[in-house]
Design a protein around this motif. Structure first.
Motif, PDB file in Angstrom:
ATOM      1  N   TRP B 382       0.825  -1.215   0.000  1.00  0.00           N
ATOM      2  CA  TRP B 382       0.000   0.000   0.000  1.00  0.00           C
ATOM      3  C   TRP B 382       0.859   1.265   0.000  1.00  0.00           C
ATOM      4  N   ALA B 384       3.721   1.446  -1.403  1.00  0.00           N
ATOM      5  CA  ALA B 384       4.272   1.540  -2.763  1.00  0.00           C
ATOM      6  C   ALA B 384       3.270   2.234  -3.694  1.00  0.00           C
ATOM      7  N   ARG B 385       1.977   2.033  -3.450  1.00  0.00           N
ATOM      8  CA  ARG B 385       0.959   2.701  -4.277  1.00  0.00           C
ATOM      9  C   ARG B 385       1.054   4.218  -4.103  1.00  0.00           C
ATOM     10  N   ILE B 386       1.237   4.644  -2.844  1.00  0.00           N
ATOM     11  CA  ILE B 386       1.340   6.085  -2.582  1.00  0.00           C
ATOM     12  C   ILE B 386       2.601   6.633  -3.247  1.00  0.00           C
ATOM     13  N   ALA B 389       2.048   7.015  -6.835  1.00  0.00           N
ATOM     14  CA  ALA B 389       1.141   8.133  -7.145  1.00  0.00           C
ATOM     15  C   ALA B 389       1.862   9.470  -7.029  1.00  0.00           C
ATOM     16  N   LEU B 390       2.813   9.543  -6.107  1.00  0.00           N
ATOM     17  CA  LEU B 390       3.506  10.812  -5.889  1.00  0.00           C
ATOM     18  C   LEU B 390       4.720  10.977  -6.798  1.00  0.00           C
TER      19      LEU B 390
END
Lengths: 267, 529
Positions: B382, B384-386, B389-390
């Motif tokens: 999770w 890694a998703r952020i 996205a950034l």
């Protein structure tokens, strides 16, 4: 010498006095020993995602004056109840050793104070207090060992994740904008949201895991937004100190706590 | 004698090179050379601008790609090619130099007026603001227009099959006093016989640059000697000879030093004859040796004893535990064995532990059941998703496509500015953002707008397409006087620039013998802006 004894007295605080305090405040567990505890999860888990819409401007932490892009803040957690079984001894061996030592120490200190040649009134006070505490402590020493066995239901809150899940959409009026994992909606959606805060046309709502909820944003919240983003004061100033608007979705268990296959990271 | 003179000549040359005066360097004739004014100069290669041309973009706002081509001369002593920039404002450039079709230099920066990098481009009038772009966020067909331009500001995805125009540069002959290098390529030591290189400089930007007053220069610099070719070549030969002589002198010095050293060594040996070496008597203390041996044996015995004791202690402990287990197994009431509640409670706790395991086996989604490893793995996924996205958005691999040909509708007011259409890099693809007129509020207020000799035809009935966003306002179409004919400007969706304003539709008002266009504009509710 007497000063050292005074400090020792203050540090001890009185064993019996402390015991009475724990009894009065319901913290008798502090005296337990040989504690064994096990919890059994109860069915009935509630998975919930809370999304916070900040009304104010957020600045980049390490860049002076640089405004961060608008971000929704997502928090997913699970709420449930555990049955907690607990067994312990109270007034067991450890208690006996401790209270015995304390009774002797306090008695000795009391004797020093009471037999002091200075005969200061405060020495009588300290000595009297310690003597009384030592007496009660001696009595407590003889309390028979007690076995505690308890069972209680305890609410458990488990934090799951802090990213915004896949498929989250922010609807501004009739238009839908995707929300990324960091909660960002993009420059265009930000402009739309800003315009909506000035003149709402249609609902402002969020879609998560197939559910839709509307942000309850009234004049006060819009006023805060405009005050923060456009430095508007009168006539908009409402005095509302709100910093964010919160939405909460109850989702099926596992809907957000399961890792999508593509997101799995090799460890 | 001759060797000493040669050294003086070399020293003199060095002094002259440092700004001093050489006593008589011409003694060897080859170098330094005699300059035209009779003085001496140190022969060296110097950059000389073989050609430099400046270009300006044909359009004020453009992304490129532009391409300048220059033929190299194959200069004997090397040549350089530079893309230079003269700019009154910050400009973003992605520039590439290709030598014979092969990419050799790349740069991607935003340049300020003095050539410093790392700024933001000043291109506000060339790019659509977020508010302008929002109405373009959804593809919808134009509602028809007399000019065939499409609804102004319409986003077109994917690019339509329309005529395209390759961005062009015009030669500029004005005197450029300030400029700086953007990128350069240096070609030296090319093998003899290599054909002259063909240099292409390609540059573009992701967003359109405001290119008013911006000049792009291509400079061809050749390295040439500051004396005649013959003199320079003689100078090189002379330097090679100097180097050879210096090397010979160094070897000679080394040889002499070795000889001196050998001579001194022989002299020392002669004056210091070798002395008789006395035997070293090593006395061995047999008693001490025996003591050390005894100590070693004693240490080994002690270590063995300690090991044996530990083994016995472990065996005794195991025995004690076995007896304890045996005792506890037969004494279920002993609290020392089973804790509070005795064996009954202990068994109950074990049962609860089993219940927990059984529950977790069938409820893996329950976060209470996750082991530390499972929790860490999920948290990493999770997070890694952020991080993804950034991460900065993907940049385009190459320049945008050639700009689409746009028919600019007649200007709406005296100071209206045409924001030309351009390719917008969005979500990993180029999309065309059509151009539109930006009419200043002041023009509307002062009626500095188009005049027509007669009243316009009746307004067309125009069905508005679906609103791109609910907050968008439909701005109806209107007739514009094109100088000779009436042109229908199609309606479009726009966003309020600020709250509490409404759109006042365009209208034509008679002013004596002419009609004046009052373009549509945002007016405050309850009063004119």
């Amino acid at each position: 010498m007497m000063r050292m004894l005074l400090i020792a007295t203050l540090l001890l605080g009185g064993c019996a006095t402390t015991w009475i305090a724990t009894q009065a405040t319901g913290t008798q567990r502090a005296w337990e020993e040989g504690v064994r505890e096990t919890s059994v999860p109860l069915p009935g888990v509630h998975e919930r995602i809370a999304i916070k819409l900040p009304l104010g401007i957020v600045y980049e932490p390490h860049a002076l004056g640089v405004v961060k892009p608008f971000e929704l803040q997502c928090t997913t957690d699970q709420r449930a109840k555990d049955v907690v079984y607990r067994s312990a001894f109270r007034y067991g061996k450890r208690w006996k050793i401790m209270s015995g030592i304390m009774a002797l120490t306090e008695g000795a200190l009391a004797a020093v104070f009471l037999r002091s040649r200075d005969e200061k009134p405060e020495y009588w006070l300290y000595g009297g207090f310690l003597a009384a505490d030592a007496l009660v402590t001696t009595a407590l020493f003889w309390i028979p060992r007690k076995e505690i066995y308890a069972k209680e239901e305890r609410p458990v809150l488990t934090h799951v994740r802090s990213d915004c899940p896949d498929g989250m959409m922010l609807s501004i009026g009739a238009d839908r904008f995707p929300v990324d994992a960091a909660g960002r909606i993009g420059e265009v959606a930000e402009a739309a949201l800003d315009a909506w805060m000035s003149e709402p046309m249609g609902p402002l709502q969020l879609e998560v895991a197939g559910q839709v909820q509307r942000f309850e944003i009234g004049e006060g919240e819009m006023c805060v937004w405009r005050r923060e983003h456009h430095r508007e004061l009168p006539p908009c100033y409402s005095g509302v100190a709100l910093r964010s608007v919160l939405l909460s979705f109850e989702v099926p268990v596992g809907a957000l706590s399961t890792v999508a296959a593509r997101d799995v990271q090799p460890m | 004698m001759f060797e000493g003179f040669r050294r003086w000549a070399l020293a003199g040359t060095l002094v002259a090179a440092c700004g001093g005066k050489s006593p008589a360097p011409q003694a060897y004739g080859a170098s330094p050379a005699t300059a035209a004014n009779g003085g001496t100069v140190e022969p060296a290669l110097e950059p000389q601008v073989a050609s430099q041309q400046w270009y300006r973009a044909q359009t004020t706002c453009s992304q490129g790609p532009y391409e300048l081509e220059v033929q190299g001369s194959g200069a004997k002593w090397g040549e350089e090619f530079e893309l230079r920039l003269h700019t009154p404002r910050n400009v973003a450039l992605h520039a590439v130099i290709l030598v014979d079709g092969k990419e050799t230099s790349v740069i991607d920066e935003v340049f300020s007026t003095d050539g410093t990098i790392g700024h933001k481009p000043h291109n506000a009038r060339c790019v659509a603001s977020a508010r302008e772009r929002i109405v373009l966020g959804r593809t919808y067909p134009g509602t028809g227009t007399g000019t065939g331009t499409g609804t102004p500001g319409t986003l077109v995805v994917p690019p339509p099959d329309r005529a395209r125009t390759t961005p062009q540069l015009d030669l500029d002959t004005s005197l450029v006093t300030t400029s700086f290098e953007v990128i350069k390529v240096s070609l030296r030591d090319r093998p003899p016989g290599t054909p002259p290189p063909r240099i292409r400089v390609r540059f573009w930007s992701i967003d359109p640059n405001d290119l008013e007053g911006v000049l792009f220069g291509i400079a061809h610099i050749e390295w040439r000697p500051n004396v005649s070719e013959e003199q320079y070549e003689a100078h090189l030969a002379w330097r090679a000879e100097q180097a050879r002589l210096a090397e010979e002198a160094r070897i000679e010095r080394q040889r002499r030093a070795a000889e001196d050293s050998a001579r001194a060594d022989a002299e020392w040996r002669r004056t210091h004859p070798p002395q008789v070496v006395r035997p070293v008597v090593v006395k061995i203390d047999l008693e001490a040796e025996r003591e050390a041996q005894r100590k070693r044996i004693e240490d080994m015995r002690k270590a063995e004893e300690a090991r044996r004791r530990r083994a016995i202690a472990a065996a005794l402990e195991a025995e004690r535990r076995a007896r304890r287990r045996q005792y506890c197994a037969t004494h279920h009431e002993d609290r020392g064995c089973w804790g509070a509640g005795g064996y009954a409670v202990h068994a109950e706790f074990e049962q609860h532990d089993r219940e927990r395991v059984q529950y977790c086996d069938v409820h893996p989604e329950d976060a209470r059941c996750w082991s530390t490893e499972v929790r860490n793995r999920r948290t990493a996924a999770w997070k890694a998703r952020i991080t993804a996205a950034l991460a900065p958005p993907k940049q385009p691999d190459g320049p945008p496509p050639a700009a689409l040909v746009e028919d600019v509708p007649p200007k709406l007011s005296a100071n209206a500015e045409w924001r030309a259409g351009y390719w917008q890099w969005t979500a990993g693809t180029w999309v065309w953002l059509a151009g539109m007129w930006r009419v200043p509020d002041e023009d509307i207020a002062s009626e500095q707008t188009t005049t027509a000799p007669a009243a316009p035809p009746p307004l067309r009935t125009e069905p508005a397409p679906a609103a791109p966003v609910a907050t968008a306002v439909w701005v109806p179409g209107f007739w514009q006087w094109g100088g000779t004919t009436w042109v229908w400007i199609a309606g479009s969706w726009q966003l309020r620039p600020e709250p509490r304003v409404q759109w006042r539709a365009a209208e034509w008002q008679p002013r004596g013998s002419v009609h004046v266009l009052i373009p549509g504009g945002w007016v405050r509710i309850g009063g004119r802006r």
